[in-house]
Design an enzyme around this catalytic site. Structure first.
Site, PDB file in Angstrom:
ATOM      1  N   SER A  30       2.309  -0.453  -6.151  1.00 17.34           N
ATOM      2  CA  SER A  30       3.041   0.278  -5.130  1.00 17.34           C
ATOM      3  C   SER A  30       4.326   0.903  -5.674  1.00 17.34           C
ATOM      4  CB  SER A  30       3.393  -0.692  -3.999  1.00 17.34           C
ATOM      5  OG  SER A  30       4.247  -0.061  -3.087  1.00 17.34           O
TER       6      SER A  30
ATOM      7  N   ASN B  97       1.527  -1.072   1.106  1.00 21.16           N
ATOM      8  CA  ASN B  97       2.567  -2.064   0.835  1.00 21.16           C
ATOM      9  C   ASN B  97       3.524  -2.031   2.026  1.00 21.16           C
ATOM     10  OD1 ASN B  97       5.470  -2.539  -0.259  1.00 21.16           O
ATOM     11  ND2 ASN B  97       4.175  -3.406  -1.842  1.00 21.16           N
TER      12      ASN B  97
ATOM     13  N   CYS C 192      11.025  -7.235  -2.308  1.00 24.69           N
ATOM     14  CA  CYS C 192      11.852  -6.095  -2.746  1.00 24.69           C
ATOM     15  C   CYS C 192      13.280  -6.576  -2.979  1.00 24.69           C
ATOM     16  CB  CYS C 192      11.835  -4.976  -1.712  1.00 24.69           C
ATOM     17  SG  CYS C 192      12.969  -3.642  -2.175  1.00 24.69           S
TER      18      CYS C 192
ATOM     19  N   THR D 193       4.647   0.646 -14.048  1.00 26.62           N
ATOM     20  CA  THR D 193       5.576   1.412 -14.888  1.00 26.62           C
ATOM     21  C   THR D 193       4.844   2.300 -15.893  1.00 26.62           C
ATOM     22  OG1 THR D 193       7.159  -0.372 -14.591  1.00 26.62           O
ATOM     23  CG2 THR D 193       7.584   1.129 -16.415  1.00 26.62           C
TER      24      THR D 193
END
Ligand code: SIN
Length: 303
Positions: free
Chosen positions: A21, A99, A130, A266
């Site tokens: 996500s 998400n 988060c 990433t």
């Protein structure tokens, strides 16, 4: 032909590779780089009840072998996703995983209720990890009781697959995983980013507007791998592994540590075709090793 399909708690996905996500928007950006239906699932950006502007800039910076972000869950809110974005992306994959993030437990519940009628939204990834918002987020993911509460309340309204995304910023991640399993999570995904910071020595100031952010990328891979292995041994539900997966070799390491499926995040910023390259690489590895079915590799670490 290698069978790459895996079963994550009743959800059969054609390959064990998903986007992570927040690293590919809603998938449309990837269309020119890969055949999105080849992904096991398309995991889209963090979605909240109300629209969010996100944090002030700068909110991303590169570090040694890593990426530090403090986006702050910028998104246009669940109603926009439901009415505008979903119709545009529903053809991209049979499993669109949203998400879901929030500041209050009621937010998670409302977002899931709104998503319930979307056929291709076969799962939610409940993000209790988060690190970049002032209220909620990681606060739910660093306490067993809070993690359990969110899971329990979402379980009441969300009848499809519920994946819970865990924070690595805890002492015993397996205990959090067990707490959400006990309240009905169908799978856990881990790890989200590590709390971290970057400083500009010249100005003597933090680089990110929020001072701290979340670190992802190869820098975190060995720590993430250990956490996946710890959780795999502690729970019965499937584990979705992530944290610095850059190529198929990394993905296979996570699968051997116990991940049923993995997410690539990433790496997509460096090469938008990363996910598909990981899928092809897993297939090649299986062929080389005489593995007919990728499921044979799950938790196959030899000790
Ligand atoms: C963010 O939007 O700040 C990142 C989301 C996350 O780490 O869960």
């Amino acid at each position: 032909m290698v069978d790459l399909s895996v079963d994550i708690g009743g959800l059969i996905i054609k390959t064990p590779v998903m986007t992570a996500s927040g690293t590919c928007g809603y998938g449309e950006e990837l269309v020119d780089f890969m055949n999105i239906p080849d992904l096991g699932a398309l995991v889209v950006k963090g979605t909240t009840l109300e629209p969010r502007q996100g944090n002030d800039y700068p909110r991303m910076t590169e570090t040694a072998s890593g990426l530090l972000n403090s986006i702050g869950l910028q998104n246009k809110g669940v109603h926009y996703f439901h009415d505008e974005l979903y119709p545009r992306i529903e053809h991209l994959n049979d499993h669109i995983i949203v998400n879901v993030s929030g500041s209050r437990i009621e937010d998670y519940v409302s977002v899931c209720e709104i998503l319930s009628d979307l056929t291709k939204c076969t799962a939610v990834e409940v993000n209790i990890s988060c690190p970049n918002i002032k209220e909620g987020g990681i606060a739910f993911g660093t306490s067993c009781s809070e993690a359990a509460k969110v899971t329990k309340e979402v379980r009441k309204v969300w009848k499809k697959h519920m994946m819970v995304k865990l924070s690595p910023n805890v002492t015993h991640i397996a205990e959090i995983a067990k707490a959400v399993e006990d309240e009905g999570a169908d799978s856990v995904s881990l790890v989200n980013t590590f709390l971290a910071m970057a400083i500009d020595a010249q100005s003597r100031k933090p680089i990110l507007s929020t001072i701290t952010g979340g670190l992802s990328g190869p820098a975190i891979k060995p720590i993430a791998l250990n956490m996946v292995w710890q959780v795999y041994q502690a729970v019965k539900i499937p584990v979705i592994g992530m944290g610095g997966i850059m190529n198929a070799k990394d993905a296979i390491e996570f699968i051997l540590a116990g991940a049923t499926a993995i997410q690539v995040g990433t790496a997509t910023f460096i090469d938008p075709a990363s996910c598909i390259k990981v899928i092809r690489g897993i297939e090649e590895y299986c062929n080389e090793q005489g593995v007919k079915n990728v499921r044979e590799l799950i938790g196959g670490l030899i000790i």
